[in-house]
Motif scaffolding. Structure first.
Motif, PDB file in Angstrom:
ATOM      1  N   UNK A 110     -10.216 -19.642 -18.190  1.00 20.44           N
ATOM      2  CA  UNK A 110      -8.756 -19.505 -18.223  1.00 20.44           C
ATOM      3  C   UNK A 110      -8.268 -18.472 -17.217  1.00 20.44           C
ATOM      4  N   UNK A 111      -8.948 -17.350 -17.124  1.00 21.24           N
ATOM      5  CA  UNK A 111      -8.565 -16.345 -16.138  1.00 21.24           C
ATOM      6  C   UNK A 111      -8.580 -16.926 -14.730  1.00 21.24           C
ATOM      7  N   UNK A 112      -9.588 -17.739 -14.460  1.00 17.78           N
ATOM      8  CA  UNK A 112      -9.700 -18.338 -13.139  1.00 17.78           C
ATOM      9  C   UNK A 112      -8.585 -19.354 -12.881  1.00 17.78           C
ATOM     10  N   UNK A 113      -8.336 -20.233 -13.872  1.00 17.14           N
ATOM     11  CA  UNK A 113      -7.284 -21.236 -13.681  1.00 17.14           C
ATOM     12  C   UNK A 113      -5.903 -20.596 -13.563  1.00 17.14           C
ATOM     13  N   UNK A 114      -5.653 -19.552 -14.344  1.00 11.86           N
ATOM     14  CA  UNK A 114      -4.353 -18.891 -14.323  1.00 11.86           C
ATOM     15  C   UNK A 114      -4.196 -17.952 -13.124  1.00 11.86           C
ATOM     16  N   UNK A 115      -5.300 -17.585 -12.508  1.00 17.81           N
ATOM     17  CA  UNK A 115      -5.229 -16.673 -11.371  1.00 17.81           C
ATOM     18  C   UNK A 115      -4.772 -15.283 -11.758  1.00 17.81           C
ATOM     19  N   UNK A 116      -5.254 -14.806 -12.902  1.00 21.62           N
ATOM     20  CA  UNK A 116      -4.848 -13.498 -13.398  1.00 21.62           C
ATOM     21  C   UNK A 116      -6.072 -12.708 -13.833  1.00 21.62           C
ATOM     22  N   UNK A 117      -5.897 -11.401 -13.934  1.00 17.32           N
ATOM     23  CA  UNK A 117      -7.002 -10.531 -14.360  1.00 17.32           C
ATOM     24  C   UNK A 117      -7.036 -10.335 -15.866  1.00 17.32           C
ATOM     25  N   UNK A 118      -5.959 -10.720 -16.539  1.00 13.29           N
ATOM     26  CA  UNK A 118      -5.904 -10.507 -17.982  1.00 13.29           C
ATOM     27  C   UNK A 118      -4.976 -11.535 -18.620  1.00 13.29           C
ATOM     28  N   UNK A 119      -5.179 -11.751 -19.908  1.00 11.56           N
ATOM     29  CA  UNK A 119      -4.298 -12.608 -20.698  1.00 11.56           C
ATOM     30  C   UNK A 119      -3.666 -11.734 -21.770  1.00 11.56           C
ATOM     31  N   UNK A 120      -2.379 -11.897 -21.953  1.00 17.68           N
ATOM     32  CA  UNK A 120      -1.646 -11.008 -22.859  1.00 17.68           C
ATOM     33  C   UNK A 120      -2.003 -11.247 -24.319  1.00 17.68           C
TER      34      UNK A 120
END
Length: 331
Positions: A110-120
């Motif tokens: 999910x981090x990779x698909x979203x292109x983010x370092x964290x999920x809230x």
């Protein structure tokens, strides 16, 4: 846009959230361009809570959200992700996997698909009956400690599971269906969440379009639309439910609001700890839903709405029987 706090330990988010599921799956044909425009319109209107799942469109929904947030301030939005639902290449359901190793693997993707370092907010989509909730929450807690997750959420679990999970790590919110046509959480789940300081993000506030005021008895659903198997959308159940919608329409018209705004506004009125998620897939539907954000329904308004759609008035179960029996929240 008004702001609410999810529980005692959760983030501050917009008083209305946007659920992205239908933009990639479950509701028939999708339009990526309109979906992106709708997300952008929501962000521009002050919506900060965006809800997705790694199994929505088999990852396509997360990729859509990544594209929608391109060039935006990542820290200004709260991304909520559900995980654990298992599907085959044809999209069929295979159950749930919330083992600690599966939790961490799912997050990495999910981090990779979203292109983010964290999920809230990271949450299992459902309770995995083969894995103690303590193990699942414990695994997410390790991800919180490592900085990959900010808050832990749950979805469609009962009061006992909430207590067990909260004993391991603070739970920010419970995502669960709540609407005029489904008030089952009021008996035990909602009081328990409030006792424990857990917020509620309410999905299905329009009962998947049934309470939108735009549904018609003759509407044909494609095989790709999961509502075709929903009891409330079939035969006499649909007729009875649409009669309730018409009763609500009269109340809404007297107050110069739409059916959808009355339904959303009612959910929002149930407490400052509740954040309704709207599943708008188009900008016009989003604009209508956003009109509920500033509603100040008086006690007589709420009483009239509840008289039009009394508790327990819905005809038909909210899920097919097989799915209903798998929900911990229905236990």
């Amino acid at each position: 846009m008004k702001i609410r706090t999810l529980g005692a330990t959760g983030p501050r988010v917009s008083a209305l959230g946007l659920g992205l599921m239908g933009m990639s799956d479950f509701y028939g044909p999708t339009d990526e361009g309109e979906s992106l425009a709708t997300i952008h319109a929501a962000l521009d209107a002050g919506v900060t809570l965006l809800d997705t799942g790694d199994f929505y469109g088999m990852g396509r929904n997360e990729l859509l959200l990544r594209e929608a947030l391109r060039g935006r301030d990542r820290d200004s939005v709260t991304i909520s992700v559900k995980f654990g639902a298992q599907r085959d290449p044809a999209g069929n359901w295979l159950g749930y996997d919330a083992r600690p190793a599966a939790v961490k693997t799912a997050l990495a993707y999910s981090l990779n698909r979203l292109g983010t370092d964290y999920i809230d907010i990271y949450r299992p989509a459902r309770l995995d009956p083969s894995v103690p909730i303590e193990e699942t929450v414990g695994a997410i807690a390790e991800l919180v400690q490592a900085g990959y997750v900010r808050h832990i959420g749950l979805s469609e679990v009962g009061a006992a599971t909430l207590r067990r999970a909260q004993a391991v790590h603070p739970i920010a919110d419970l995502q669960i269906e709540y609407s005029l046509l489904y008030r089952g959480i009021e008996k035990e789940i909602l009081p328990t969440a409030r006792e424990l300081g857990i917020g509620v993000t309410a999905y299905g506030v329009l009962t998947r379009g049934l309470l939108s005021g735009h549904w018609t008895a003759g509407r044909e659903l494609t095989a790709a639309d999961f509502r075709a198997a929903g009891p409330r959308f079939q035969g006499e159940h649909l007729e009875r439910n649409l009669a309730l919608v018409e009763a609500l329409r009269k109340i809404a018209a007297q107050r110069n609001i739409t059916v959808a705004q009355a339904a959303i506004g009612w959910v929002a009125s149930r407490g400052e700890d509740i954040v309704p998620l709207v599943g708008a897939r188009r900008r016009d539907r989003l604009a209508e839903a956003l009109g509920a954000a500033d509603l100040a329904l008086a006690e007589q308004d709420l009483a009239a709405i509840e008289a039009a759609v009394p508790a327990g008035a819905a005809s038909g179960e909210r899920y097919p029987v097989g799915q209903l029996h798998s929900l911990d929240s229905e236990g």
